[in-house]
Design a protein around this motif. Structure first.
Motif, PDB file in Angstrom:
ATOM      1  N   LYS A   3       0.911  -1.197   0.099  1.00 54.88           N
ATOM      2  CA  LYS A   3      -0.170  -0.116   0.148  1.00 54.88           C
ATOM      3  C   LYS A   3       0.924   1.227  -0.045  1.00 54.88           C
ATOM      4  CE  LYS A   3      -4.039  -2.099   1.978  1.00 54.88           C
ATOM      5  NZ  LYS A   3      -5.542  -1.803   2.718  1.00 54.88           N
ATOM      6  N   SER A  25     -12.857   4.543   8.410  1.00 58.30           N
ATOM      7  CA  SER A  25     -12.457   3.516   8.739  1.00 58.30           C
ATOM      8  C   SER A  25     -13.166   2.494   8.097  1.00 58.30           C
ATOM      9  CB  SER A  25     -12.554   3.052  10.297  1.00 58.30           C
ATOM     10  OG  SER A  25     -14.046   3.142  10.778  1.00 58.30           O
ATOM     11  N   GLU A  36      -6.594   3.535   3.426  1.00 55.93           N
ATOM     12  CA  GLU A  36      -6.310   3.491   4.965  1.00 55.93           C
ATOM     13  C   GLU A  36      -5.816   4.984   5.252  1.00 55.93           C
ATOM     14  OE1 GLU A  36      -2.735   1.512   7.524  1.00 55.93           O
ATOM     15  OE2 GLU A  36      -3.600   0.567   6.022  1.00 55.93           O
ATOM     16  N   ARG A  38      -4.256   7.684   8.121  1.00 50.18           N
ATOM     17  CA  ARG A  38      -3.863   7.920   9.478  1.00 50.18           C
ATOM     18  C   ARG A  38      -3.598   9.282   9.464  1.00 50.18           C
ATOM     19  NH1 ARG A  38      -1.812   3.676   6.937  1.00 50.18           N
ATOM     20  NH2 ARG A  38       0.049   4.762   5.970  1.00 50.18           N
ATOM     21  N   SER A  52      -3.598   3.793  -0.549  1.00 60.01           N
ATOM     22  CA  SER A  52      -4.625   2.747  -1.469  1.00 60.01           C
ATOM     23  C   SER A  52      -3.893   2.126  -2.734  1.00 60.01           C
ATOM     24  CB  SER A  52      -5.561   3.863  -1.761  1.00 60.01           C
ATOM     25  OG  SER A  52      -6.895   2.805  -2.459  1.00 60.01           O
TER      26      SER A  52
END
Length: 158
Positions: A3, A25, A36, A38, A52
């Motif tokens: 990823k 999420s 994802e 963060r 991604s």
């Protein structure tokens, strides 16, 4: 399959994502690819990293994202960006995003963020695009958007 992060989408993207963060999420993108997210707050610097792998050929994605003119075609699709202009300074591209506080605000009530645009790497398997805006609204500064694209397996892009 790795990823690959779309790194340091600082305060601008953090503000843009604020409305949808509670859903991230369990969400997938409009490209039907899981991603994802963060976020970080270190030393007063806010940051967001999005990773991604998408089902689009690397060559097509890289060609689009390394072309500053293409950014003004897709970036106004982000709900708070009302307009985009491309200028040149010393033959270097400058992208100006006109960012509204709210979706319904008209373009004359936007904040202007002027990004330098630099393609730092562009080869057969990787593209790295760096955007930097030294100043933002209300005394904010140092907006960075780094896109790090890699050729992934099966004609995909990370």
């Amino acid at each position: 399959m790795p990823k690959i992060p779309w790194r340091n989408l600082n305060l601008l993207v953090l503000l843009l994502l604020f409305v949808i963060v509670p859903q991230l999420s369990r969400a997938t993108s409009a490209l039907d690819a899981p991603f994802e997210v963060r976020s970080s707050d270190e030393g007063g610097e806010l940051g967001v990293e999005i990773s991604s792998v998408i089902d689009f050929p690397f060559d097509a994605v890289s060609a689009a994202l390394t072309d500053p003119e293409a950014w003004c075609e897709f970036i106004p699709l982000v709900f708070n960006i009302k307009a985009c202009t491309l200028d040149r300074q010393n033959d270097r591209p400058l992208l100006t995003f006109y960012v509204a506080r709210r979706f319904h605000d008209p373009v004359d009530r936007t904040y202007r963020l002027q990004y330098s645009f630099e393609v730092r790497t562009n080869d057969a398997d990787r593209s790295f695009i760096h955007l930097f805006a030294p100043r933002g609204p209300h005394g904010t500064r140092d907006y960075v958007i780094d896109l790090d694209l890699f050729r992934a397996a099966s004609h995909r892009t990370g």
